[in-house]
Design a protein around this motif. Structure first.
Motif, PDB file in Angstrom:
ATOM      1  N   LYS A 155     -42.004  36.690   7.849  1.00 25.43           N
ATOM      2  CA  LYS A 155     -41.307  37.254   6.682  1.00 25.43           C
ATOM      3  C   LYS A 155     -42.105  38.894   6.279  1.00 25.43           C
ATOM      4  O   LYS A 155     -42.063  38.949   5.223  1.00 25.43           O
ATOM      5  CB  LYS A 155     -41.355  36.215   5.412  1.00 25.43           C
ATOM      6  CG  LYS A 155     -40.713  35.121   5.836  1.00 25.43           C
ATOM      7  CD  LYS A 155     -39.332  35.002   6.270  1.00 25.43           C
ATOM      8  CE  LYS A 155     -38.744  33.567   6.370  1.00 25.43           C
ATOM      9  NZ  LYS A 155     -37.399  33.653   7.071  1.00 25.43           N
ATOM     10  N   GLY A 156     -42.675  39.304   7.253  1.00 27.23           N
ATOM     11  CA  GLY A 156     -43.277  40.363   7.014  1.00 27.23           C
ATOM     12  C   GLY A 156     -42.563  41.730   7.236  1.00 27.23           C
ATOM     13  O   GLY A 156     -42.621  42.638   6.548  1.00 27.23           O
ATOM     14  N   CYS A 157     -41.345  41.766   7.904  1.00 29.06           N
ATOM     15  CA  CYS A 157     -40.573  42.954   7.982  1.00 29.06           C
ATOM     16  C   CYS A 157     -39.219  42.705   7.350  1.00 29.06           C
ATOM     17  O   CYS A 157     -38.212  42.943   7.881  1.00 29.06           O
ATOM     18  CB  CYS A 157     -40.396  43.160   9.601  1.00 29.06           C
ATOM     19  SG  CYS A 157     -39.506  41.737  10.333  1.00 29.06           S
ATOM     20  N   VAL A 158     -39.245  42.144   5.963  1.00 30.01           N
ATOM     21  CA  VAL A 158     -38.086  41.798   5.196  1.00 30.01           C
ATOM     22  C   VAL A 158     -37.346  42.856   4.741  1.00 30.01           C
ATOM     23  O   VAL A 158     -38.157  44.034   4.076  1.00 30.01           O
ATOM     24  CB  VAL A 158     -38.358  40.839   4.214  1.00 30.01           C
ATOM     25  CG1 VAL A 158     -37.307  40.787   3.075  1.00 30.01           C
ATOM     26  CG2 VAL A 158     -38.683  39.469   4.942  1.00 30.01           C
ATOM     27  N   LYS A 201     -33.444  43.955   2.277  1.00 28.50           N
ATOM     28  CA  LYS A 201     -32.687  43.241   1.442  1.00 28.50           C
ATOM     29  C   LYS A 201     -31.065  43.626   1.776  1.00 28.50           C
ATOM     30  O   LYS A 201     -30.701  44.778   1.955  1.00 28.50           O
ATOM     31  CB  LYS A 201     -32.501  43.585  -0.359  1.00 28.50           C
ATOM     32  CG  LYS A 201     -34.013  42.919  -0.717  1.00 28.50           C
ATOM     33  CD  LYS A 201     -33.918  42.452  -2.337  1.00 28.50           C
ATOM     34  CE  LYS A 201     -35.250  42.094  -2.709  1.00 28.50           C
ATOM     35  NZ  LYS A 201     -35.671  40.997  -2.051  1.00 28.50           N
ATOM     36  N   ASN A 237     -32.711  38.084   1.312  1.00 26.26           N
ATOM     37  CA  ASN A 237     -33.491  38.595   2.381  1.00 26.26           C
ATOM     38  C   ASN A 237     -32.899  38.573   3.614  1.00 26.26           C
ATOM     39  O   ASN A 237     -32.204  37.486   4.154  1.00 26.26           O
ATOM     40  CB  ASN A 237     -35.008  38.103   2.178  1.00 26.26           C
ATOM     41  CG  ASN A 237     -35.834  38.413   1.024  1.00 26.26           C
ATOM     42  OD1 ASN A 237     -35.364  39.240   0.360  1.00 26.26           O
ATOM     43  ND2 ASN A 237     -36.914  37.893   0.898  1.00 26.26           N
TER      44      ASN A 237
END
Lengths: 229, 298
Positions: A197-200, A202, A211
């Motif tokens: 989940k580092g390159c989330v 919206k 996300n």
């Protein structure tokens, strides 16, 4: 996965091309990317595929730091360690398309354009010497930004869809120009498969903001769904 | 000769001591696209909270020399969805569920929900990237004792307390976890840090979060040694492990098992590889059990 370097070449001022042979059975769609291991770096470096032909993957990159310097220095026959194909890729349809690549963002859309039947392919660059050799689009725009030309391009080509890749300021404008769009996005990535989940970013899907990971849910998104920071 | 890699973590037996660390491996079998996940000793899930969480806004990752800083902020699906969809998918690799609360009561609720549904939990008492909870429990002996005791009262399975290095004396915190009834402790979570990039136009990109990767290995080895000298329960060591030598170093200073975190990002098959490498090393050097190897290393 191991790849064998076929060639590296300077294709424009500050921009390089790396071509490597992938193992048998490897396949990749436009918009998908590979993540290459660079010595001594904590993270792999993700690159959209700019081409895939006869088992050889081509990526384009700008010389920026340690990772890209390593890649630029590779010699034919060298082995690289890569992971891929990662991500989702562009939708390929018969719709009349305007294809826009800004800077090194030309890579995935060059690959995509090869699969499109009706398209006008535009590349936008800061200067003449930044246009990558062998990746020339139908129309080159130099200086200013693509935004100065968007209205004209839409009027001239009446696209049903715009496919684009480039800096977020360009992509944001494209998603707001009134034409359906598919954009390929970029952010620093760690895992490459959607777990960290580092390159989330919206997305707004049917009024619900949620996300999405660029590496796994993207990197290609419907422009109308992206919520800009 | 066949070697026995099994490790008993005080009530939880793993087929080998190689464990994928929380936040780097997903919820269960996501890495099966890269390797045989069931060759690992265990997989620790991403931290799970009572409600689903969207995580932090803005940049979440910053690469540093020999490491990376993250500030994900506990993005996760929430315990309800997790329990109904993601438990017990793996086979031989044990699933350890990492839980994180904002309050003592949330830890109690999470432990209660997990009881009977999962065999092992890891209490995240050390996430540096959220405004409330976690780290506050991990930096105070009394608060940690309370939260571990409370979880112990609700959860009948195996409890690991995951400790932060961002304290003066991690061994005192570990002793408190032992007294409160934790079966094991794991250490270290990330080290508080800051990454900054100054652009040519003097604008700045700053990421404040937890440092992980090779850079923190010496910090981790030091912490694991001090903990191992202070407690009787098993110690699960982690921090910058990339190679078999790293694993042996952690065993040498007192770790009973190890977790692999950041290395999974560059080497997605590394956990399986380390399990294989360890088996081969033991075979080549005539160690029949992990205890024999550890005894020789200490």
């Amino acid at each position: 996965m191991k790849g064998k370097v076929k060639k590296t070449e300077k294709v424009a001022n500050g921009m390089f091309m790396l071509q490597f042979e992938a193992p048998q059975g490897f396949n990749v769609r436009p918009g998908q990317f590979v993540s290459i291991l660079c010595p001594d770096l904590t993270l792999r470096r993700p690159f959209s595929c700019a081409d895939f032909e006869d088992g050889a993957v081509t990526v384009l990159f700008k010389l920026k730091g340690k990772g890209t310097s390593f890649l630029a220095g590779l010699q034919p026959g060298d082995e690289i360690d890569f992971v891929g194909p990662l991500g989702n890729g562009f939708d390929i349809s018969d719709k009349h398309a305007l294809v826009i690549g800004a800077g090194v963002g030309i890579a995935p859309v060059y690959f995509l354009n090869k699969f499109l039947k009706q398209s006008h392919f535009v590349g936008a660059f800061k200067s003449e010497d930044e246009v990558p050799k062998d990746f020339e689009p139908d129309e080159v725009i130099i200086g200013g930004t693509i935004l100065d030309h968007l209205e004209r391009l839409i009027a001239e080509h009446k696209p049903e869809i715009i496919h684009a890749c480039g800096p977020s300021v360009v992509l944001r404008a494209i998603t707001r120009c009134g034409v359906t769009s598919q954009i390929a996005m970029e952010k620093v990535m760690a895992c490459g498969i959607g777990v960290c989940k580092g390159c989330v970013i919206k997305l707004n899907r049917g009024g619900v903001v949620q996300n999405a990971t660029i590496c796994h849910d993207g990197p290609v998104f419907d422009g109308g769904e992206v919520v800009w920071e | 000769m066949t070697v026995d890699l099994r490790v008993d973590l005080n009530g939880l037996t793993l087929q080998n001591p190689i464990i994928a660390a929380s936040g780097t491996y997903g919820y269960d079998d996501e890495f099966s696209v890269f390797c045989d996940v069931n060759k690992l000793g265990a997989v620790v899930t991403k931290a799970i909270t009572i409600e689903p969480r969207p995580g932090n806004e803005g940049a979440r990752i910053f690469e540093t020399c020999c490491g990376m800083i993250n500030r994900i902020g506990l993005e996760n699906m929430g315990i309800t969805e997790f329990i109904s969809s993601r438990t017990a998918k793996n086979g031989a690799a044990v699933q350890i569920v990492n839980i994180a609360g904002s309050t003592l009561d949330e830890y109690v609720q999470l432990a209660k929900i997990c009881d009977g549904k999962v065999g092992a939990i890891e209490l995240n008492l050390s996430c540096p990237n959220v405004a409330h909870g976690c780290l506050e429990f991990g930096t105070d002996e009394k608060a940690l004792y309370e939260v571990v005791s409370a979880a112990r009262a609700e959860f009948s399975g195996h409890i690991t307390a995951k400790l932060t290095p961002n304290v003066t004396s991690i061994e005192k915190i570990a002793v408190a976890a032992q007294k409160a009834g934790a079966n094991a402790v794991s250490a270290i979570n990330t080290v508080k840090g800051l990454g900054i990039k100054i652009n040519p136009d003097f604008t700045k990109e700053i990421v404040r979060g937890g440092l992980s990767g090779r850079a923190i290995k010496p910090v981790a080895l030091g912490a694991v040694e001090r903990i191992a000298q202070s407690v009787d329960i098993p110690v699960i060591g982690m921090g910058g492990i990339y190679t078999l030598d790293d694993v042996l170093e952690f065993f040498a200073v007192g770790a009973d098992a190890v977790q692999i975190g950041t290395a999974n990002f560059t080497h997605p098959d590394i956990c399986e590889k380390l399990a294989d490498d360890l088996a081969k090393f033991m075979e080549d050097n005539g160690f029949k059990t992990l205890d024999e190897l550890k005894a020789r290393l200490r």
